[in-house]
Design a protein around this motif. Structure first.
Motif, PDB file in Angstrom:
ATOM      1  N   VAL A   7      67.755   9.673  -0.628  1.00 43.06           N
ATOM      2  CA  VAL A   7      66.589   9.636  -1.530  1.00 43.06           C
ATOM      3  C   VAL A   7      65.640  10.773  -1.156  1.00 43.06           C
ATOM      4  O   VAL A   7      65.343  10.979   0.032  1.00 43.06           O
ATOM      5  CB  VAL A   7      65.867   8.265  -1.424  1.00 43.06           C
ATOM      6  CG1 VAL A   7      64.572   8.262  -2.241  1.00 43.06           C
ATOM      7  CG2 VAL A   7      66.786   7.154  -1.879  1.00 43.06           C
ATOM      8  N   ALA A   8      65.180  11.527  -2.162  1.00 42.58           N
ATOM      9  CA  ALA A   8      64.326  12.690  -1.900  1.00 42.58           C
ATOM     10  C   ALA A   8      62.955  12.247  -1.402  1.00 42.58           C
ATOM     11  O   ALA A   8      62.418  11.234  -1.843  1.00 42.58           O
ATOM     12  CB  ALA A   8      64.173  13.520  -3.164  1.00 42.58           C
ATOM     13  N   ARG A   9      62.433  13.084  -0.497  1.00 41.55           N
ATOM     14  CA  ARG A   9      61.114  12.754   0.055  1.00 41.55           C
ATOM     15  C   ARG A   9      60.059  12.735  -1.054  1.00 41.55           C
ATOM     16  O   ARG A   9      59.194  11.854  -1.101  1.00 41.55           O
ATOM     17  CB  ARG A   9      60.738  13.779   1.123  1.00 41.55           C
ATOM     18  CG  ARG A   9      59.407  13.475   1.782  1.00 41.55           C
ATOM     19  CD  ARG A   9      59.194  14.250   3.035  1.00 41.55           C
ATOM     20  NE  ARG A   9      59.388  15.680   2.809  1.00 41.55           N
ATOM     21  CZ  ARG A   9      59.335  16.587   3.783  1.00 41.55           C
ATOM     22  NH1 ARG A   9      59.114  16.201   5.016  1.00 41.55           N
ATOM     23  NH2 ARG A   9      59.513  17.862   3.527  1.00 41.55           N
ATOM     24  N   SER A  10      60.213  13.689  -1.990  1.00 40.65           N
ATOM     25  CA  SER A  10      59.224  13.767  -3.079  1.00 40.65           C
ATOM     26  C   SER A  10      59.254  12.482  -3.910  1.00 40.65           C
ATOM     27  O   SER A  10      58.216  11.987  -4.363  1.00 40.65           O
ATOM     28  CB  SER A  10      59.508  14.982  -3.952  1.00 40.65           C
ATOM     29  OG  SER A  10      60.866  14.992  -4.306  1.00 40.65           O
ATOM     30  N   PHE A  11      60.439  11.881  -4.064  1.00 42.54           N
ATOM     31  CA  PHE A  11      60.547  10.645  -4.841  1.00 42.54           C
ATOM     32  C   PHE A  11      59.839   9.501  -4.108  1.00 42.54           C
ATOM     33  O   PHE A  11      59.094   8.721  -4.703  1.00 42.54           O
ATOM     34  CB  PHE A  11      62.025  10.301  -5.071  1.00 42.54           C
ATOM     35  CG  PHE A  11      62.231   9.048  -5.860  1.00 42.54           C
ATOM     36  CD1 PHE A  11      62.113   9.056  -7.260  1.00 42.54           C
ATOM     37  CD2 PHE A  11      62.514   7.840  -5.232  1.00 42.54           C
ATOM     38  CE1 PHE A  11      62.282   7.887  -7.989  1.00 42.54           C
ATOM     39  CE2 PHE A  11      62.680   6.665  -5.961  1.00 42.54           C
ATOM     40  CZ  PHE A  11      62.567   6.689  -7.348  1.00 42.54           C
TER      41      PHE A  11
END
Ligand code: ADP
Length: 624
Positions: free
Chosen positions: A129-133
């Motif tokens: 899972v992307a950090r930005s998400f």
């Protein structure tokens, strides 16, 4: 009235306790820990396969691992979400997971929406899972943990622009569905950083056939970057890997990608997160949770690292200077060099080579040592030969003195006669002239004796010159004539009828002959005078050059025959036993051989033979 039996009661208590214990044990043995992984996308997506591999590698075999796939973006919508929720709830009602893993942002979003209906109390590990998400979620529950990932689009583009200094066009390819559009939005934002280095062009949401045609028209000034796509502009679905593979095959410019699952399909490379590593990381968190750790207390890395991955074949294909590739890059598909491939063989060959070189060096040293030793032996042999000549000269002193005295006496009487003539006052010049001529001749005779003696005993360097053997034998006769007369021995010298040339040291060959002749004269010393003849025959025929020294003396006893050439073997009272041993050394050094045999009419014959091949080229006594 029945009485209570205390034994029966305590037995019942024990029985009950035993049953409880057994039940507890069987419950523990039967309790298998359950982990459910919920993936956003479909089953065969390479990223999912790799992530699952990492998980299985890390989580203990005793843990039961189940997987469910939301299969985004092919299936979506509220009704789909409702159906999946019902399905999962009912499916896992009796076997609820101990830990839930969500793979990808879609799965995490789904869980956040439906957690209360599904598995409200179960800790959740997110993976990929992307950090930005994560940052976009208002408040992430404390029991949802994991290590975020961030695709390094900019890092990849930055490297690629360095590796292709001629590239002025950065072509970015993205797809049509939400996830694809998210990548597109992010990339549109990030490419602005490369302004001035390259002009960004987006080929977004095109039908795949149109896209591939466009990519096939790119020139040297272009390079391509893509995160792949799930769906193209014509609504066809792909895995991002498959889309990237088609692009790499069609493009006439190098293609760079964002995920490690793209390596090997024709892209050059990129700075990438690794899905297997994500799986392993999530697996470790799962293990800790299963062991009772509280999610909020886990100490986790801030982010999954990205690594630069390159395909060596593409580096070659696009002529990229390998020096610009950072040393920590992971290089795939690099054929091992010959040395790497045949390491063991090369080590063996090098070892054999070194061994061989060592042996050769050793042999060379040995050869040199042998040569020194041979030179030393030769020097000693030469000194011994000289000492032996001095001994012979000593033996000949009486005869030499006699030989010199004769002309000296004649000179004296002639001088006396000349004095008388002068005193008489008569003019007898002619007589005086004759007397002076006699004096001169006698003087020459005396000095010739001295010269021969000096030649014999002088120390000299070993020579290797051609010389006439007949002449050498005649000289020997001159040296020994007086001695033979003194001993009343006749020397019968029979020279070869043709010129007989040997190559070698004349003095040494003469020394051999002198030794043989003195031995022969010794051997005939006690026989009647008529037998005191020593015959020396020189021949030059088909056998080669031969010399025979024959006497009719006492001969050699058969038991002594094998020893006569040994050093210090002598049957004489004053003998040193060196003459024949030195003679053999000198003859062999000249390529010949010497032996003794019984004479035909008593006595002994010493034979020396130089075979034809060696007569004109007697090997040097110098060691080679
Ligand atoms: P030396 O003369 O000092 O004894 P040599 O090596 O010359 O040493 O000879 C070794 C021995 O060989 C002699 O002592 C003698 O016994 C034997 N010998 C050599 N020449 C003859 C010969 N012509 N007849 C008989 N015996 C010989």
């Amino acid at each position: 009235m029945p009485t209570e039996n205390p034994n029966t009661a305590s037995r019942l208590v024990y029985l009950l306790a035993g049953c409880v214990l057994l039940l507890a044990l069987s419950a523990t043995a039967g309790e298998t820990r359950q982990v459910l992984v919920l993936y956003s996308t479909h089953r065969l997506l390479p990223a999912n396969l790799e992530g699952e591999g990492g998980l299985r590698e890390t989580i203990a075999n005793s843990v039961e691992l189940s997987a469910e796939f939301l299969d985004y973006p092919r299936f979506s919508g509220e009704s789909y979400a409702h159906t999946v929720t019902t399905f999962l709830r009912e499916k896992y009602a009796l076997r609820p997971p101990d830990v839930l893993v969500v793979g990808g942002e879609g799965a995490l979003a789904f869980l956040l929406d439906h957690r209360t209906e599904l598995f409200p109390q179960i800790p959740v590990v997110h993976m990929g899972v992307a950090r930005s998400f994560l940052q976009s979620i208002p408040s992430l529950p404390a029991d949802i943990v994991g290590v975020p990932v961030e695709c390094d689009f900019s890092g990849t583009i930055d490297q690629a622009l360095r590796w292709h200094p001629q590239a002025r066009r950065l072509v970015v390819v993205t797809g049509a569905v939400t996830l694809d559009r998210k990548f597109e939005a992010r990339l549109r934002d990030e490419v602005s950083r490369f302004q001035g280095r390259a002009t960004a062009e987006f080929l977004a949401r095109l039908p795949t056939d149109v896209l591939l045609k466009r990519l096939g028209e790119l020139g040297e000034d272009a390079m391509v970057f893509t995160p792949g796509y799930f769906q193209d502009g014509a609504g066809r679905t792909f895995t991002p890997r498959e889309a990237a593979r088609l692009m790499a095959a069609a493009a006439t410019a190098p293609v760079y990608g964002s995920f490690n699952t793209f390596i090997g399909i024709g892209i050059v490379g990129g700075s990438m997160p690794n899905f297997a590593a994500m799986g392993r990381q999530a697996g470790e968190i799962v293990n800790q949770l299963l062991n009772g750790a509280a999610p909020a207390e886990l100490r986790l890395p801030a982010i999954m690292p990205t690594t630069l991955n390159v395909d060596w074949r593409q580096i070659r294909r696009w002529g990229i200077d390998e020096k610009v590739i950072p040393g920590d890059a992971i290089v795939h598909f690099k054929a091992p060099s010959f040395l790497e491939e045949h390491r063991n063989g090369a080590i063996m060959a090098a070892a054999v080579f070194l061994l061989q070189a060592g042996l050769i060096a050793g042999l060379l040293v040995e050869r040199r040592r042998r040569r020194w030793a041979e030179l030393a032996v030769q020097k000693q042999c030469s000194e011994l030969a000289h000492a032996s000549r001095l001994a012979v000269a000593g033996e000949l002193t009486a005869s030499i003195a006699h030989e010199i005295n004769q002309p000296l006496g004649a000179i004296l009487s002639n001088a006396d006669a000349a004095g008388l003539i002068l005193e008489s006052g008569a003019d007898r010049r002619d007589e005086l002239r004759e007397i002076l001529a006699d004096i001169r001749r006698d003087d020459l005779r005396a000095s010739e004796v001295v010269r021969r003696l000096r030649t014999l005993i002088a120390k000299h360097e070993i020579e290797r010159q051609p010389f006439d053997l007949n002449e050498a034998v005649s000289d020997v006769e001159s040296v020994l004539r007086a001695e033979a007369q003194r001993r009343r021995v006749t020397l019968d010298i029979r020279l070869a009828t043709t010129v007989t040339t040997l190559i070698g040291d004349r003095i040494q060959i003469q020394q051999v002959l002198i030794n043989l002749l003195i031995n022969a004269m010794d051997a005939v010393a006690d026989v009647p005078e008529y037998r005191r003849t020593v015959v020396v025959s020189v021949a030059n025929d088909a056998r080669g050059i031969t010399i025979a020294v024959r006497d009719r003396g006492h001969g050699i006893a058969p038991k002594h025959l094998p020893q006569i050439f040994d050093s210090f073997f002598s049957t004489k009272r004053q003998g040193m036993g060196l003459g024949l041993s030195i003679a053999r050394t000198l003859v062999e050094a000249h390529g010949g051989r010497i032996w003794a045999e019984d004479g035909s009419d008593d006595g002994t014959v010493f034979q020396i033979e130089w075979p034809p091949a060696s007569t004109m080229g007697v090997p040097s006594p110098e060691p080679a």
